[in-house]
Design a protein around this motif. Sequence first.
Motif, PDB file in Angstrom:
ATOM      1  N   LEU A 136      -0.079 -23.240  -3.472  1.00  0.00           N
ATOM      2  CA  LEU A 136       0.452 -22.963  -2.140  1.00  0.00           C
ATOM      3  C   LEU A 136       0.782 -21.485  -1.972  1.00  0.00           C
ATOM      4  CD1 LEU A 136       2.674 -26.123  -1.740  1.00  0.00           C
ATOM      5  CD2 LEU A 136       0.895 -25.423  -0.144  1.00  0.00           C
ATOM      6  N   MET A 137       1.370 -20.892  -3.009  1.00  0.00           N
ATOM      7  CA  MET A 137       1.675 -19.470  -2.927  1.00  0.00           C
ATOM      8  C   MET A 137       0.397 -18.648  -2.856  1.00  0.00           C
ATOM      9  SD  MET A 137       4.946 -19.036  -5.465  1.00  0.00           S
ATOM     10  CE  MET A 137       4.979 -17.267  -5.164  1.00  0.00           C
ATOM     11  N   GLY A 138      -0.655 -19.105  -3.550  1.00  0.00           N
ATOM     12  CA  GLY A 138      -1.937 -18.395  -3.506  1.00  0.00           C
ATOM     13  C   GLY A 138      -2.519 -18.378  -2.106  1.00  0.00           C
ATOM     14  N   VAL A 139      -2.479 -19.527  -1.418  1.00  0.00           N
ATOM     15  CA  VAL A 139      -2.967 -19.602  -0.037  1.00  0.00           C
ATOM     16  C   VAL A 139      -2.129 -18.696   0.863  1.00  0.00           C
ATOM     17  CG1 VAL A 139      -3.194 -21.105   1.982  1.00  0.00           C
ATOM     18  CG2 VAL A 139      -3.954 -21.902  -0.266  1.00  0.00           C
ATOM     19  N   GLY A 140      -0.805 -18.717   0.653  1.00  0.00           N
ATOM     20  CA  GLY A 140       0.079 -17.878   1.456  1.00  0.00           C
ATOM     21  C   GLY A 140      -0.203 -16.400   1.279  1.00  0.00           C
ATOM     22  N   ILE A 141      -0.378 -15.988   0.034  1.00  0.00           N
ATOM     23  CA  ILE A 141      -0.644 -14.573  -0.250  1.00  0.00           C
ATOM     24  C   ILE A 141      -1.979 -14.139   0.347  1.00  0.00           C
ATOM     25  CG2 ILE A 141      -1.165 -12.926  -2.100  1.00  0.00           C
ATOM     26  CD1 ILE A 141       0.897 -14.481  -3.815  1.00  0.00           C
ATOM     27  N   LEU A 142      -3.019 -14.975   0.167  1.00  0.00           N
ATOM     28  CA  LEU A 142      -4.334 -14.643   0.732  1.00  0.00           C
ATOM     29  C   LEU A 142      -4.253 -14.549   2.252  1.00  0.00           C
ATOM     30  CD1 LEU A 142      -7.324 -14.118   0.444  1.00  0.00           C
ATOM     31  CD2 LEU A 142      -7.719 -16.596   0.354  1.00  0.00           C
ATOM     32  N   THR A 143      -3.479 -15.446   2.870  1.00  0.00           N
ATOM     33  CA  THR A 143      -3.315 -15.422   4.332  1.00  0.00           C
ATOM     34  C   THR A 143      -2.772 -14.083   4.795  1.00  0.00           C
ATOM     35  OG1 THR A 143      -2.941 -17.819   4.482  1.00  0.00           O
ATOM     36  CG2 THR A 143      -2.093 -16.456   6.287  1.00  0.00           C
ATOM     37  N   TYR A 144      -1.732 -13.595   4.121  1.00  0.00           N
ATOM     38  CA  TYR A 144      -1.095 -12.364   4.591  1.00  0.00           C
ATOM     39  C   TYR A 144      -1.842 -11.108   4.162  1.00  0.00           C
ATOM     40  CZ  TYR A 144       2.509 -15.000   6.764  1.00  0.00           C
ATOM     41  OH  TYR A 144       3.154 -15.866   7.618  1.00  0.00           O
ATOM     42  N   ILE A 145      -2.681 -11.205   3.153  1.00  0.00           N
ATOM     43  CA  ILE A 145      -3.583 -10.091   2.863  1.00  0.00           C
ATOM     44  C   ILE A 145      -4.583  -9.935   4.017  1.00  0.00           C
ATOM     45  CG2 ILE A 145      -5.486  -9.336   1.377  1.00  0.00           C
ATOM     46  CD1 ILE A 145      -3.953 -10.499  -0.987  1.00  0.00           C
ATOM     47  N   LEU A 146      -5.115 -11.077   4.470  1.00  0.00           N
ATOM     48  CA  LEU A 146      -6.039 -11.048   5.607  1.00  0.00           C
ATOM     49  C   LEU A 146      -5.337 -10.542   6.871  1.00  0.00           C
ATOM     50  CD1 LEU A 146      -7.829 -14.495   5.070  1.00  0.00           C
ATOM     51  CD2 LEU A 146      -8.818 -12.226   4.716  1.00  0.00           C
ATOM     52  N   LEU A 147      -4.102 -11.017   7.092  1.00  0.00           N
ATOM     53  CA  LEU A 147      -3.372 -10.612   8.292  1.00  0.00           C
ATOM     54  C   LEU A 147      -2.958  -9.141   8.239  1.00  0.00           C
ATOM     55  CD1 LEU A 147      -1.129 -13.751   8.991  1.00  0.00           C
ATOM     56  CD2 LEU A 147      -3.282 -13.082  10.092  1.00  0.00           C
ATOM     57  N   THR A 148      -2.764  -8.613   7.037  1.00  0.00           N
ATOM     58  CA  THR A 148      -2.462  -7.184   6.906  1.00  0.00           C
ATOM     59  C   THR A 148      -3.640  -6.356   7.406  1.00  0.00           C
ATOM     60  OG1 THR A 148      -0.991  -7.534   5.011  1.00  0.00           O
ATOM     61  CG2 THR A 148      -1.892  -5.327   5.302  1.00  0.00           C
ATOM     62  N   ALA A 149      -4.849  -6.776   7.031  1.00  0.00           N
ATOM     63  CA  ALA A 149      -6.049  -6.081   7.508  1.00  0.00           C
ATOM     64  C   ALA A 149      -6.127  -6.140   9.033  1.00  0.00           C
ATOM     65  CB  ALA A 149      -7.297  -6.708   6.886  1.00  0.00           C
ATOM     66  N   VAL A 150      -5.795  -7.300   9.595  1.00  0.00           N
ATOM     67  CA  VAL A 150      -5.780  -7.449  11.053  1.00  0.00           C
ATOM     68  C   VAL A 150      -4.749  -6.516  11.683  1.00  0.00           C
ATOM     69  CG1 VAL A 150      -5.232  -9.041  12.947  1.00  0.00           C
ATOM     70  CG2 VAL A 150      -6.616  -9.829  11.014  1.00  0.00           C
ATOM     71  N   ALA A 151      -3.554  -6.451  11.074  1.00  0.00           N
ATOM     72  CA  ALA A 151      -2.441  -5.683  11.639  1.00  0.00           C
ATOM     73  C   ALA A 151      -2.696  -4.183  11.668  1.00  0.00           C
ATOM     74  CB  ALA A 151      -1.164  -5.970  10.841  1.00  0.00           C
ATOM     75  N   PHE A 152      -3.557  -3.682  10.778  1.00  0.00           N
ATOM     76  CA  PHE A 152      -3.815  -2.248  10.737  1.00  0.00           C
ATOM     77  C   PHE A 152      -5.125  -1.849  11.413  1.00  0.00           C
ATOM     78  CE2 PHE A 152      -0.580  -2.391   7.414  1.00  0.00           C
ATOM     79  CZ  PHE A 152       0.147  -1.253   7.702  1.00  0.00           C
ATOM     80  N   THR A 153      -5.877  -2.830  11.937  1.00  0.00           N
ATOM     81  CA  THR A 153      -7.152  -2.510  12.583  1.00  0.00           C
ATOM     82  C   THR A 153      -7.185  -2.920  14.055  1.00  0.00           C
ATOM     83  OG1 THR A 153      -8.084  -4.605  11.760  1.00  0.00           O
ATOM     84  CG2 THR A 153      -8.481  -2.611  10.446  1.00  0.00           C
ATOM     85  N   VAL A 154      -6.881  -4.166  14.355  1.00  0.00           N
ATOM     86  CA  VAL A 154      -6.984  -4.689  15.717  1.00  0.00           C
ATOM     87  C   VAL A 154      -6.108  -3.926  16.718  1.00  0.00           C
ATOM     88  CG1 VAL A 154      -6.633  -6.721  17.185  1.00  0.00           C
ATOM     89  CG2 VAL A 154      -7.702  -6.967  14.932  1.00  0.00           C
ATOM     90  N   PRO A 155      -4.857  -3.556  16.366  1.00  0.00           N
ATOM     91  CA  PRO A 155      -4.021  -2.836  17.347  1.00  0.00           C
ATOM     92  C   PRO A 155      -4.637  -1.542  17.858  1.00  0.00           C
ATOM     93  CG  PRO A 155      -2.668  -3.657  15.565  1.00  0.00           C
ATOM     94  CD  PRO A 155      -4.090  -3.901  15.161  1.00  0.00           C
ATOM     95  N   LYS A 156      -5.467  -0.891  17.044  1.00  0.00           N
ATOM     96  CA  LYS A 156      -6.109   0.344  17.471  1.00  0.00           C
ATOM     97  C   LYS A 156      -7.110   0.097  18.588  1.00  0.00           C
ATOM     98  CE  LYS A 156      -5.546   2.489  12.921  1.00  0.00           C
ATOM     99  NZ  LYS A 156      -6.229   3.041  11.728  1.00  0.00           N
ATOM    100  N   ILE A 157      -7.589  -1.149  18.684  1.00  0.00           N
ATOM    101  CA  ILE A 157      -8.508  -1.513  19.765  1.00  0.00           C
ATOM    102  C   ILE A 157      -7.719  -1.815  21.036  1.00  0.00           C
ATOM    103  CG2 ILE A 157     -10.265  -3.198  20.492  1.00  0.00           C
ATOM    104  CD1 ILE A 157     -10.873  -3.641  17.524  1.00  0.00           C
TER     105      ILE A 157
END
Length: 301
Positions: free
Chosen positions: A65-86
């Motif tokens: 469960l922690m592995g899924v959680g960590i992978l989720t927020y790694i993906l969301l970190t990428a979203v948080a630093f790229t999508v807002p610039k659009i």
Amino acid sequence: MENLQVMVVLFTIVIIGYVLNKKKMMGGDFDKKLSAIVVNVTCPLLILSSVTGDTLPDRNLILPLMGVGILTYILLTAVAFTVPKIITRDREKQGMVGFALMFANVGFIGYPVVASIFGDTAVFYAALLNMANTFFIFTVGVTLIKGEGSLHKFNPKGLLSPPMIAAYLSIVIVAFGWHVPAIVAKPVTMVGNITVPASLMIIGSSMGQLPLRQMLGGRDALITSFLRLTVVPVSVYFLFRLLGVNELVNGINMVVIAMPVASFGTMFCLKYDRDVRMMTSMTFVTTLASVITIPLIAYFL
């Protein structure tokens, strides 16, 4: 219907905060002090309360469960630093948009919704998934709100914040199968339960300081809110489905990240003296719209 009732009840608490602000009973320094209490005291105890019951969950589920959680927020970190610039060119707004896209109101709203959809036993699963949220919100989240733009300025002291310490202790309690005595568990749970109404009233109070037009938000806030409630959780769900993640775990994970914008965004803006208006409007819009979107997602599952 039960999920709709949960969302209406929680939104009602936001309205109470709004009314209290208009009655001059909340706002200003009071909101800042209450935010500090929530972040440093009641939220850590809420985290601990999830592992102080009579029956502990299967410790073998901790790592998956922690592995899924960590992978989720790694993906969301990428979203948080790229999508807002659009979405916007404003650096400060980019940080707030990134925070809103990345962090949902898991601990404050997610748990009761998860319980209503999957049953009470699923709450601890949500708590394990939420440990990654706790880690990232006090590291990446603070970086985004402060507008630092990248993680190279990350302060490692964030790893020793009260919520993080509570998360570490929760893992230890489950891993070793410790049963917390009732004389300790009851006050921990009682104070931890303050988190939900206090945080929602802070959101409502912040709304009370804005004109109605600003509460509804502008173009950037509305686009972010739509992505937050629909595109982000559904995309993560289908990606993990392709990766073969357990259906129950994947479903719970999608529900917890489909919540409204995390109320910590408003509290962090108050703490770090950022312009709270856009964050408050995104929190308001997503909290209001989630009364419709969350039951739809539950039906989808």
